[in-house]
Motif scaffolding. Sequence first.
Motif, short mmCIF file in Angstrom:
data_model
loop_
_atom_site.label_atom_id
_atom_site.label_comp_id
_atom_site.label_asym_id
_atom_site.label_seq_id
_atom_site.Cartn_x
_atom_site.Cartn_y
_atom_site.Cartn_z
N GLU A 248 -56.93 27.75 -55.40
CA GLU A 248 -58.63 27.60 -55.73
C GLU A 248 -57.80 25.85 -54.89
OE1 GLU A 248 -58.13 29.89 -58.47
OE2 GLU A 248 -60.03 30.24 -59.26
N ASN A 249 -57.34 25.24 -55.93
CA ASN A 249 -57.37 23.64 -55.58
C ASN A 249 -56.50 24.24 -54.45
OD1 ASN A 249 -58.58 22.94 -58.40
ND2 ASN A 249 -56.59 23.41 -59.34
N LEU A 250 -54.92 24.94 -54.43
CA LEU A 250 -54.54 24.55 -53.31
C LEU A 250 -55.34 24.72 -51.63
CD1 LEU A 250 -51.06 26.69 -53.71
CD2 LEU A 250 -51.35 24.28 -53.70
N ALA A 251 -56.90 25.48 -51.85
CA ALA A 251 -57.47 26.05 -50.85
C ALA A 251 -58.20 24.82 -50.53
CB ALA A 251 -57.95 27.24 -51.31
N ASN A 252 -58.62 24.02 -51.30
CA ASN A 252 -59.46 22.88 -51.27
C ASN A 252 -58.61 22.09 -50.19
OD1 ASN A 252 -61.94 23.86 -52.40
ND2 ASN A 252 -61.17 23.41 -54.34
N ILE A 253 -57.28 21.49 -51.22
CA ILE A 253 -56.64 20.45 -50.26
C ILE A 253 -56.17 20.96 -49.23
CG2 ILE A 253 -54.38 19.14 -50.67
CD1 ILE A 253 -53.81 20.26 -53.66
N PHE A 254 -55.96 21.96 -48.51
CA PHE A 254 -56.08 22.61 -47.71
C PHE A 254 -56.86 21.71 -46.65
CE2 PHE A 254 -55.95 25.65 -44.06
CZ PHE A 254 -55.35 25.85 -44.01
N LEU A 255 -58.09 22.58 -47.16
CA LEU A 255 -59.84 22.45 -46.11
C LEU A 255 -60.19 20.82 -46.15
CD1 LEU A 255 -61.91 24.49 -48.12
CD2 LEU A 255 -60.81 25.34 -45.51
N LYS A 256 -59.32 20.14 -46.50
CA LYS A 256 -59.85 18.67 -46.68
C LYS A 256 -58.74 18.02 -45.23
CE LYS A 256 -61.85 17.80 -51.47
NZ LYS A 256 -61.40 17.21 -52.74
N GLN A 257 -57.47 18.71 -45.55
CA GLN A 257 -56.27 17.80 -44.39
C GLN A 257 -56.50 18.42 -43.59
OE1 GLN A 257 -52.90 19.37 -47.10
NE2 GLN A 257 -52.43 17.88 -47.69
N THR A 258 -56.99 19.85 -43.16
CA THR A 258 -57.85 20.04 -41.51
C THR A 258 -59.14 19.91 -40.71
OG1 THR A 258 -58.06 22.35 -42.51
CG2 THR A 258 -55.14 21.79 -42.37
N GLN A 259 -60.03 19.04 -41.37
CA GLN A 259 -60.84 19.63 -41.47
C GLN A 259 -61.35 19.19 -40.09
OE1 GLN A 259 -62.39 15.15 -44.58
NE2 GLN A 259 -63.73 17.33 -43.87
N ASN A 260 -60.34 17.79 -40.01
CA ASN A 260 -61.03 17.46 -37.76
C ASN A 260 -60.03 18.15 -37.08
OD1 ASN A 260 -62.99 15.91 -39.01
ND2 ASN A 260 -61.43 14.08 -40.13
N GLN A 261 -59.33 18.58 -37.64
CA GLN A 261 -58.16 19.20 -37.07
C GLN A 261 -58.31 20.11 -35.79
OE1 GLN A 261 -54.95 21.58 -39.37
NE2 GLN A 261 -54.12 19.57 -39.65
N THR A 262 -57.89 20.46 -34.42
CA THR A 262 -58.41 21.45 -33.64
C THR A 262 -57.37 22.94 -33.96
OG1 THR A 262 -56.07 21.50 -32.48
CG2 THR A 262 -57.45 19.86 -32.43
N LEU A 263 -58.28 23.82 -32.89
CA LEU A 263 -57.90 25.15 -33.22
C LEU A 263 -56.51 25.53 -33.02
CD1 LEU A 263 -58.66 27.74 -34.06
CD2 LEU A 263 -59.36 28.49 -31.48
N LYS A 264 -55.80 24.57 -32.23
CA LYS A 264 -54.98 24.90 -32.05
C LYS A 264 -53.62 24.39 -33.25
CE LYS A 264 -50.45 24.03 -28.99
NZ LYS A 264 -50.27 23.73 -27.59
N GLU A 265 -54.17 23.43 -33.67
CA GLU A 265 -53.57 22.43 -35.02
C GLU A 265 -53.48 23.34 -36.19
OE1 GLU A 265 -53.70 18.06 -33.90
OE2 GLU A 265 -54.88 18.71 -34.55
N PHE A 266 -54.15 24.23 -36.48
CA PHE A 266 -54.83 24.31 -37.47
C PHE A 266 -54.21 26.30 -37.58
CE2 PHE A 266 -57.86 27.97 -40.01
CZ PHE A 266 -58.35 26.94 -40.87
N LYS A 267 -54.38 26.50 -36.18
CA LYS A 267 -53.14 28.07 -36.30
C LYS A 267 -51.99 27.88 -36.83
CE LYS A 267 -55.27 29.92 -32.52
NZ LYS A 267 -55.69 30.39 -30.73
N THR A 268 -51.49 26.97 -36.63
CA THR A 268 -49.98 26.39 -37.11
C THR A 268 -50.22 26.06 -38.45
OG1 THR A 268 -49.50 25.73 -35.31
CG2 THR A 268 -47.94 25.13 -36.66
N ASN A 269 -51.41 25.10 -39.42
CA ASN A 269 -50.96 24.91 -40.50
C ASN A 269 -51.83 26.25 -41.32
OD1 ASN A 269 -50.10 22.83 -39.78
ND2 ASN A 269 -52.45 21.58 -39.51
N ILE A 270 -52.21 26.98 -40.85
CA ILE A 270 -53.27 28.06 -42.11
C ILE A 270 -51.67 28.53 -42.29
CG2 ILE A 270 -53.72 29.43 -40.04
CD1 ILE A 270 -55.40 30.32 -42.18
N GLN A 271 -51.05 29.10 -41.42
CA GLN A 271 -49.38 29.50 -41.81
C GLN A 271 -49.09 28.71 -43.02
OE1 GLN A 271 -47.64 31.90 -38.34
NE2 GLN A 271 -48.68 31.36 -37.06
N LYS A 272 -48.37 28.13 -42.74
CA LYS A 272 -47.38 27.16 -43.77
C LYS A 272 -48.60 27.55 -44.79
CE LYS A 272 -46.22 23.36 -40.15
NZ LYS A 272 -46.02 21.73 -40.04
N TYR A 273 -49.66 27.64 -44.77
CA TYR A 273 -50.37 27.10 -46.67
C TYR A 273 -50.44 29.02 -46.54
CZ TYR A 273 -54.54 28.68 -49.08
OH TYR A 273 -55.95 29.26 -49.50
#
Length: 467
Positions: A248-273
Amino acid sequence: MTTHKLPNNLINQASAKFNTEELNLPALQESLYGFLLQLVNIYIPEDALQEFKQLFINCLESGSLNNVPIIHKIVLCDDEQEFHYTLKRSCYILINNWAAKRQYKYIQDLINLFTQLPVVRTKRIGHELATYQIWLENFVHSPDYQELKIFNYKYDGKSKTHWSDRYAHYLLVSQSLDTNKPKEQQEAASKLSRQMKDKYKFELAMYIARSQSATSSPTRYNNPSIFGDEVLRLIKMIVVKKGKFSYENLANIFLKQTQNQTLKEFKTNIQKYLFFSVYPGFLKDLEKPYVHLSKSSDQKNQVSNQYIVENLQQLLTIKLSSWKAEKNAEIINKDLLLRICNKLIDSLTLENRQEPSEIFILLLSHGHPLTLVIILLKIICICNSSRSHLESRLADLISYYKDKPEDECQWVIHFIEFYNITFAIYAENVEYNLLQVVEVESASHTPANLDTYRVFSQVKAEQAKPD
């Protein structure tokens, strides 16, 4: 139970109305549904069931449709598919009412009415009755009736004869989300799936509490999983992650870090997460007992964990890179988050809703069911709205494998069991915690030290004991 006198005038009024109805199928259906709603609200269950039987089944014994004008006219409309829809919706009108009053026995009796249909006695029968008999028999052998039978699983333990019956609540979730089903069926399926899910969580919590108490009877609560006493160690392994670096904590951190990203950036970072800490040591140790369930029993053919991770990342990268490429420049929002999480779930389970995905086969065939469960959990942690979509895909998986013998799909069964336990631990109304009861020199959270801990489960106040 208070006995009510049978209001014969209701039947007489309904028969008179049905006789005057024109051959308009929607109007006939609505008249029938309205009558059944009156029937189930006025009659005691025994009498309502008898009237239902008189309406739909007894004509086969009498050899005539003359006494059931509404059914006769529906048959004259000559639409078997609509008749099946009408019959199942009629069943769910009664089921919803009886379930709300906890009159479960009559739900069983209703479903069992169709198990031995009477044979028409007369040698020469009219075309309409012969047609109706065929329609009823086809209904009994249809998916509609199989869905109806699921409602027996909660109320009649003897009905659970197939391995897939243990996971009926996922099939119910799928029914509840299918807008092509009658609204009464969706409602009944939703309520029963929730009851069955809550029952599982309650039994698991009580089993854990009793299994660690020397004063409790080991038979008072059953273990709802198939893992036996090993489930206690499994739960400790999963609960140990509910600290600072919990999912849960990791998910909250991830969502805060990616809230202003483009979909293309998000596609890359969600895999890292998703792959961050996906193979912790305890996870590999937990999965060791299940490697023998893989399709390849030769240990030389078992590939390394690193190879699987790399292959998995490569497959997901390919699938995500082309998905919604026209929206790559858009800023991620709730709608895109939901859609990309649903896409990931499809890629990890049944991509085309017809057969298991390549990633699903890759992970489970090499003995990594819990790894897949943890990845799915991390998806739900960032988008809880995808939970129903995930459970619908689990229903599709169960439907895909249900025709196979249990011993041929143990690896799939273990995946579902891992899923049940993991998601029960992360449920909102059950809290699991570890407490160290034996002092040791090293207090690190490693599998070797888990024997010094007890796991405590607490059902929150609003969670009453399920039926």
